[in-house]
Write a protein that holds these residues in place. Structure first.
Motif, PDB file in Angstrom:
ATOM      1  N   UNK A 111       0.870  -1.171  -0.034  1.00 26.99           N
ATOM      2  CA  UNK A 111      -0.034  -0.065  -0.036  1.00 26.99           C
ATOM      3  C   UNK A 111       0.587   1.311   0.273  1.00 26.99           C
ATOM      4  N   UNK A 112       0.344   2.294  -0.800  1.00 28.32           N
ATOM      5  CA  UNK A 112       1.206   3.427  -0.992  1.00 28.32           C
ATOM      6  C   UNK A 112       2.627   3.466  -1.441  1.00 28.32           C
ATOM      7  N   UNK A 136      -5.685   1.001  -1.501  1.00 22.50           N
ATOM      8  CA  UNK A 136      -6.225   1.451  -0.027  1.00 22.50           C
ATOM      9  C   UNK A 136      -7.475   2.018  -0.268  1.00 22.50           C
ATOM     10  N   UNK A 137      -8.025   1.646   1.019  1.00 21.37           N
ATOM     11  CA  UNK A 137      -9.638   2.055   1.074  1.00 21.37           C
ATOM     12  C   UNK A 137      -9.712   3.191   0.652  1.00 21.37           C
ATOM     13  N   UNK A 138      -8.925   4.220   0.961  1.00 25.76           N
ATOM     14  CA  UNK A 138      -9.030   5.740   0.530  1.00 25.76           C
ATOM     15  C   UNK A 138      -8.733   6.141  -0.836  1.00 25.76           C
ATOM     16  N   UNK A 139      -8.366   5.040  -1.546  1.00 28.04           N
ATOM     17  CA  UNK A 139      -8.109   5.082  -3.090  1.00 28.04           C
ATOM     18  C   UNK A 139      -9.160   4.356  -3.922  1.00 28.04           C
TER      19      UNK A 139
ATOM     20  N   UNK B  64      -3.917   3.904   6.081  1.00 25.67           N
ATOM     21  CA  UNK B  64      -5.158   3.645   5.270  1.00 25.67           C
ATOM     22  C   UNK B  64      -6.374   3.943   6.093  1.00 25.67           C
ATOM     23  N   UNK B  65      -7.487   4.350   5.496  1.00 28.88           N
ATOM     24  CA  UNK B  65      -8.777   4.469   6.133  1.00 28.88           C
ATOM     25  C   UNK B  65      -8.758   5.454   7.234  1.00 28.88           C
ATOM     26  N   UNK B  66      -7.987   6.549   6.605  1.00 21.74           N
ATOM     27  CA  UNK B  66      -7.514   7.552   7.738  1.00 21.74           C
ATOM     28  C   UNK B  66      -8.647   8.545   8.410  1.00 21.74           C
ATOM     29  N   UNK B  87       1.765   7.683   3.948  1.00 23.68           N
ATOM     30  CA  UNK B  87       0.549   7.387   3.532  1.00 23.68           C
ATOM     31  C   UNK B  87       0.114   8.392   2.393  1.00 23.68           C
ATOM     32  N   UNK B  88      -0.822   7.892   1.697  1.00 19.04           N
ATOM     33  CA  UNK B  88      -1.349   8.555   0.455  1.00 19.04           C
ATOM     34  C   UNK B  88      -2.041   9.838   1.013  1.00 19.04           C
ATOM     35  N   UNK B  89      -2.312  10.814   0.167  1.00 15.01           N
ATOM     36  CA  UNK B  89      -2.784  12.124   0.648  1.00 15.01           C
ATOM     37  C   UNK B  89      -4.283  12.030   1.062  1.00 15.01           C
ATOM     38  N   UNK B  90      -4.836  11.274   0.381  1.00 13.80           N
ATOM     39  CA  UNK B  90      -6.295  11.022   0.805  1.00 13.80           C
ATOM     40  C   UNK B  90      -6.123  10.397   2.329  1.00 13.80           C
ATOM     41  N   UNK B  91      -5.383   9.720   2.673  1.00 11.36           N
ATOM     42  CA  UNK B  91      -5.333   9.133   4.094  1.00 11.36           C
ATOM     43  C   UNK B  91      -4.844  10.171   5.147  1.00 11.36           C
TER      44      UNK B  91
END
Lengths: 208, 208
Positions: A111-112, A136-139, B64-66, B87-91
């Motif tokens: 992830x990421x 990712x859930x967020x993606x 994830x799932x921020x 982590x990704x930006x959305x997270x």
């Protein structure tokens, strides 16, 4: 191919009721990261005791102190723990060392990770058992393609087997199954279904 | 500058005994990642109830799932939760959104981030409160320089304040304090000292 059921947002009683209805339709039960954040290792120990025939995965997403944190999972009864592919090599190596001693297994979660193929190759060389491509859930609403990532991860690995996670459902499973990952991780598509056992059995059929 | 005490490898009773001897020599108490892995949110809730004057940080290292995972921390009583800079930006954005709603704060942990300055700038723009440079436990023997990383992180940030973690001790604190980070995170140098209160008070003096 084996089916891993990711559990979150559940109580231990709810998880037991679900697993009782699923019978042998799942191979691995995952105690998800948010559940661990809430309850620690209690669900891991309880599920391994109640379902010794299932492999239990603790989704620890280890990022540091690899050996120590992995041992927390294995000591609690986990058969598999997860480390982040984004973690440093020493951390991944520490998790692998703890797994060898505990006769457990390691899944690295990509992830990421920006360069999936390269990191999969590096992680493969560090001795992890599974490399998991993870939308990712967020993606999951952004149109990221887990199939492309699964191909890249497999190209990078000579020894580690592939796993795939993140929003897998009946409609997307056939294309995934064609690529023959060792493990398919499913959460909401089973736990949120009106008839979870029917969905899990159909998934097992598609994975044969 | 505030002093954050990172707690791991302790029982709740042990943590209480330690915090009672420390009095007001620490400002923030951190429930460390391995402790969360073992016990979930119980120590967070218990410590906030027992020491309402201290800020409690839950080192969730969210990947994830921020929004969901941050809420687990804030609902349990945490004042600050951590998200991984990797982590990704959305997270990261989800964690910030949950913090705003809970009137809590977010610390982004730059552990294992390759380009600290660039990622600090991106994370700063996402609205986190603190950016923490963190020499991983697994890297503390490799000669990585937290001071250089602290400078880079500060250069990248226009709004977020800096924090520093990873093997900080009395001998290394003066050079760190010169750079005026908002938070200095200390673990073993206090918890493993023969007289933890004396070390914490001396650290507070060096940070004035």
């Amino acid at each position: 191919m084996r089916l891993q059921l990711a559990l979150d947002l559940v109580t231990l009683d709810g998880a037991r009721r679900l697993l009782d209805t699923l019978g042998d339709a799942v191979d691995i039960v995952e105690v998800g990261t948010p559940w661990i954040m809430q309850e620690g290792m209690r669900p891991v120990t309880a599920l391994k005791q109640a379902y010794p025939h299932l492999q239990v995965l603790a989704d620890l997403k280890i990022m540091d102190a690899g050996e120590h944190e992995a041992r927390i999972g294995f000591d609690a009864g986990a058969d598999i723990v997860t480390v982040l592919g984004a973690a440093g090599d020493r951390t991944v190596g520490g998790v692998v060392a703890a797994a060898r001693r505990a006769k457990g297994e390691v899944m690295a979660d990509l992830i990421a990770v920006p360069d999936v193929r390269r990191r999969a190759a590096e992680i493969d060389a560090l001795g992890v058992d599974y490399v998991c491509v993870h939308t990712a859930f967020d993606e999951q609403q952004t149109g990221k393609d887990p199939l492309a990532e699964l191909r890249l991860a497999r190209e990078g690995c000579s020894r580690a087997r592939a796993a795939v996670a993140g929003g897998v459902k009946l409609a997307t499973l056939p294309a995934i199954a064609e690529l023959q990952p060792a493990i398919v991780v499913v959460g909401g598509a089973i736990t949120g279904a009106p008839d979870p056992a029917a969905v899990a059995r159909e998934m097992q059929r598609l994975m044969r």
